[in-house]
Scaffold this active site. Sequence first.
Site, PDB file in Angstrom:
ATOM      1  N   CYS A 144      42.857  51.853  43.962  1.00 20.18           N
ATOM      2  CA  CYS A 144      42.053  50.676  44.322  1.00 20.18           C
ATOM      3  C   CYS A 144      40.660  51.085  44.818  1.00 20.18           C
ATOM      4  O   CYS A 144      40.523  51.783  45.833  1.00 20.18           O
ATOM      5  CB  CYS A 144      42.795  49.885  45.402  1.00 20.18           C
ATOM      6  SG  CYS A 144      41.849  48.491  46.004  1.00 20.18           S
ATOM      7  N   GLN A 189      47.440  25.543  42.041  1.00 21.50           N
ATOM      8  CA  GLN A 189      46.943  25.167  43.371  1.00 21.50           C
ATOM      9  C   GLN A 189      48.042  24.742  44.335  1.00 21.50           C
ATOM     10  O   GLN A 189      47.798  23.957  45.251  1.00 21.50           O
ATOM     11  CB  GLN A 189      45.917  24.035  43.250  1.00 21.50           C
ATOM     12  CG  GLN A 189      44.815  24.366  42.273  1.00 21.50           C
ATOM     13  CD  GLN A 189      43.702  23.364  42.309  1.00 21.50           C
ATOM     14  OE1 GLN A 189      43.122  23.128  43.353  1.00 21.50           O
ATOM     15  NE2 GLN A 189      43.408  22.777  41.177  1.00 21.50           N
ATOM     16  N   THR A 190      49.258  25.223  44.119  1.00 20.26           N
ATOM     17  CA  THR A 190      50.376  24.806  44.969  1.00 20.26           C
ATOM     18  C   THR A 190      51.240  26.016  45.293  1.00 20.26           C
ATOM     19  O   THR A 190      51.459  26.876  44.432  1.00 20.26           O
ATOM     20  CB  THR A 190      51.212  23.727  44.234  1.00 20.26           C
ATOM     21  OG1 THR A 190      50.313  22.729  43.748  1.00 20.26           O
ATOM     22  CG2 THR A 190      52.204  23.072  45.173  1.00 20.26           C
ATOM     23  N   GLU A 202      54.395  26.690  35.483  1.00 23.11           N
ATOM     24  CA  GLU A 202      52.982  27.060  35.554  1.00 23.11           C
ATOM     25  C   GLU A 202      52.118  25.863  35.948  1.00 23.11           C
ATOM     26  O   GLU A 202      51.163  26.005  36.703  1.00 23.11           O
ATOM     27  CB  GLU A 202      52.502  27.639  34.216  1.00 23.11           C
ATOM     28  CG  GLU A 202      52.997  29.042  33.945  1.00 23.11           C
ATOM     29  CD  GLU A 202      52.562  30.042  35.023  1.00 23.11           C
ATOM     30  OE1 GLU A 202      51.516  29.840  35.645  1.00 23.11           O
ATOM     31  OE2 GLU A 202      53.301  31.018  35.243  1.00 23.11           O
ATOM     32  N   CYS A 261      51.053  48.721  49.393  1.00 26.07           N
ATOM     33  CA  CYS A 261      50.609  48.419  48.023  1.00 26.07           C
ATOM     34  C   CYS A 261      50.886  49.594  47.079  1.00 26.07           C
ATOM     35  O   CYS A 261      50.436  50.718  47.326  1.00 26.07           O
ATOM     36  CB  CYS A 261      49.117  48.104  48.026  1.00 26.07           C
ATOM     37  SG  CYS A 261      48.492  47.764  46.381  1.00 26.07           S
ATOM     38  N   CYS A 314      47.556  46.916  52.389  1.00 30.26           N
ATOM     39  CA  CYS A 314      47.334  48.123  51.580  1.00 30.26           C
ATOM     40  C   CYS A 314      48.386  49.201  51.838  1.00 30.26           C
ATOM     41  O   CYS A 314      48.674  50.008  50.952  1.00 30.26           O
ATOM     42  CB  CYS A 314      45.935  48.682  51.831  1.00 30.26           C
ATOM     43  SG  CYS A 314      44.651  47.457  51.534  1.00 30.26           S
ATOM     44  N   LEU A 332      53.788  16.267  45.527  1.00 28.79           N
ATOM     45  CA  LEU A 332      53.325  17.584  45.073  1.00 28.79           C
ATOM     46  C   LEU A 332      51.797  17.611  44.896  1.00 28.79           C
ATOM     47  O   LEU A 332      51.185  18.666  44.906  1.00 28.79           O
ATOM     48  CB  LEU A 332      54.025  17.939  43.751  1.00 28.79           C
ATOM     49  CG  LEU A 332      54.050  19.393  43.302  1.00 28.79           C
ATOM     50  CD1 LEU A 332      54.655  20.306  44.355  1.00 28.79           C
ATOM     51  CD2 LEU A 332      54.837  19.544  41.997  1.00 28.79           C
ATOM     52  N   CYS A 346      48.529  41.808  48.031  1.00 32.22           N
ATOM     53  CA  CYS A 346      47.064  41.770  48.073  1.00 32.22           C
ATOM     54  C   CYS A 346      46.633  40.343  48.395  1.00 32.22           C
ATOM     55  O   CYS A 346      45.948  39.678  47.627  1.00 32.22           O
ATOM     56  CB  CYS A 346      46.486  42.238  46.733  1.00 32.22           C
ATOM     57  SG  CYS A 346      44.736  42.611  46.828  1.00 32.22           S
TER      58      CYS A 346
HETATM   59 FE1  SF4 Z   1      44.835  44.950  47.396  1.00 32.16          FE
HETATM   60 FE2  SF4 Z   1      43.695  47.287  46.950  1.00 32.16          FE
HETATM   61 FE3  SF4 Z   1      44.871  46.844  49.256  1.00 32.16          FE
HETATM   62 FE4  SF4 Z   1      46.348  47.080  47.067  1.00 32.16          FE
HETATM   63  S1  SF4 Z   1      45.098  48.639  48.023  1.00 32.16           S
HETATM   64  S2  SF4 Z   1      46.554  45.513  48.676  1.00 32.16           S
HETATM   65  S3  SF4 Z   1      44.995  46.171  45.536  1.00 32.16           S
HETATM   66  S4  SF4 Z   1      43.073  45.792  48.475  1.00 32.16           S
END
Ligand code: SF4
Length: 390
Positions: A217, A51-52, A46, A211, A208, A89, A201
């Site tokens: 969403c 930021q990497t 973690e 997704c 999407c 790093l 996302c």
């Molecule tokens: Fe992101 Fe919504 Fe698209 Fe899924 S549907 S990738 S949560 S913007």
Amino acid sequence: MKDSPSFLAKQWLRALRRRLLAWYARHARDLPWRRSRDPYLVWVSEIMLQQTQVAAVKPYFERFTQRFPSIESLARADEQEVLRLWEGLGYYRRARQMHQAAQTLVRRHGARFPRDIESVLRLPGVGRYTAGAILSIAFDERLPILEANTQRLFSRLVAYPGDPGSAAGQRALWAVAEAVLPRRGAGRFNQALMELGSEVCSGRAPDCQRCPVAPLCAARAQGIQGRIPPPKVKPPPEPRHEAAVIVRRRGRVLLVRCAEQGRWAGLWDFPRFLVETQDHAPVEPQLRDLVRRELGVAIAPGKHLATLKHAVTRFRITLDCYQAEYVSGPNGKLDPQRVRWLQPSELEAYPLSTTGRKLSRLIGGCTGARASCPLRCGQDGRAPGSRKAV
Ligand code: SF4
């Protein structure tokens, strides 16, 4: 959020959890830190991932945890060695704080990771996100997380139109992170959220079509996912001219410890300065004056060795590197915590700034191919796959 009537309703939450976990079961990447729930390994991963990019972290995580497999081994280590393994790093404060935190864990908690969030939050370098990630993943504590990936994902899921980094944005999105958590299995659920934010996302172009939570969403329903979160306006990069000098004295070179508050705190570098002369004016006189003023050492600057270009935060730096011969000084002893004369072959064991490593290679201090070197880094002093200089 008002445009999404079913948002956070029981049915919506159930569907979100079911769809997300089913997707994660099929698509979770096999990452080295996911093969164990040892809180120490979760903690190291973690901190490194802050930021990497994952690809950059993998080889570092494996080397680091091979060398320091436990809290005790990290606590016992010399800070220089910790930094050497972290070299390339970036954000070196993370490594120093983790080293201090390991010592705190040995002193106060018998080298065990505490399970209560108050104790974890008292460790240097651990904030609400990191504490929630460690405790949920390692112990399944029901704690929410909010980091770059989940922040973006939640913003879109609930169509939060504001800046997610603002105080109001943080309040709203932490509330979402708490609300979506299932009663059991918080660690796996949190990892699934981060995975979806990172792999589907994503920042510029959310996928999407692929997704699993698309029907839930709010941003997608309104067709505004590309505008959420609102893009940040970045100031244009500022050019900056710096100079470094490799001072030689009977086969040794002069090395200085980087300033505590600077970008490479705790690491070592060749003496390096901001060039204040006008364009095209010779840099050598300024270098001579600065080395005398800062270190009390008189030098005779010699030939120009190389020009390195790199970026740090908003600066685009042009670094001109010179050679110089030692002449005299200082009057008293040099503080070995701050300044050292070293054989080029000794540089391999020292944690160096990114450009310091490149220069050490130029003068034969690191070939990038020594069989004895535990790091087996690329020829530029960074591990293959690591990101640009910081
Ligand atoms: Fe992101 Fe919504 Fe698209 Fe899924 S549907 S990738 S949560 S913007």
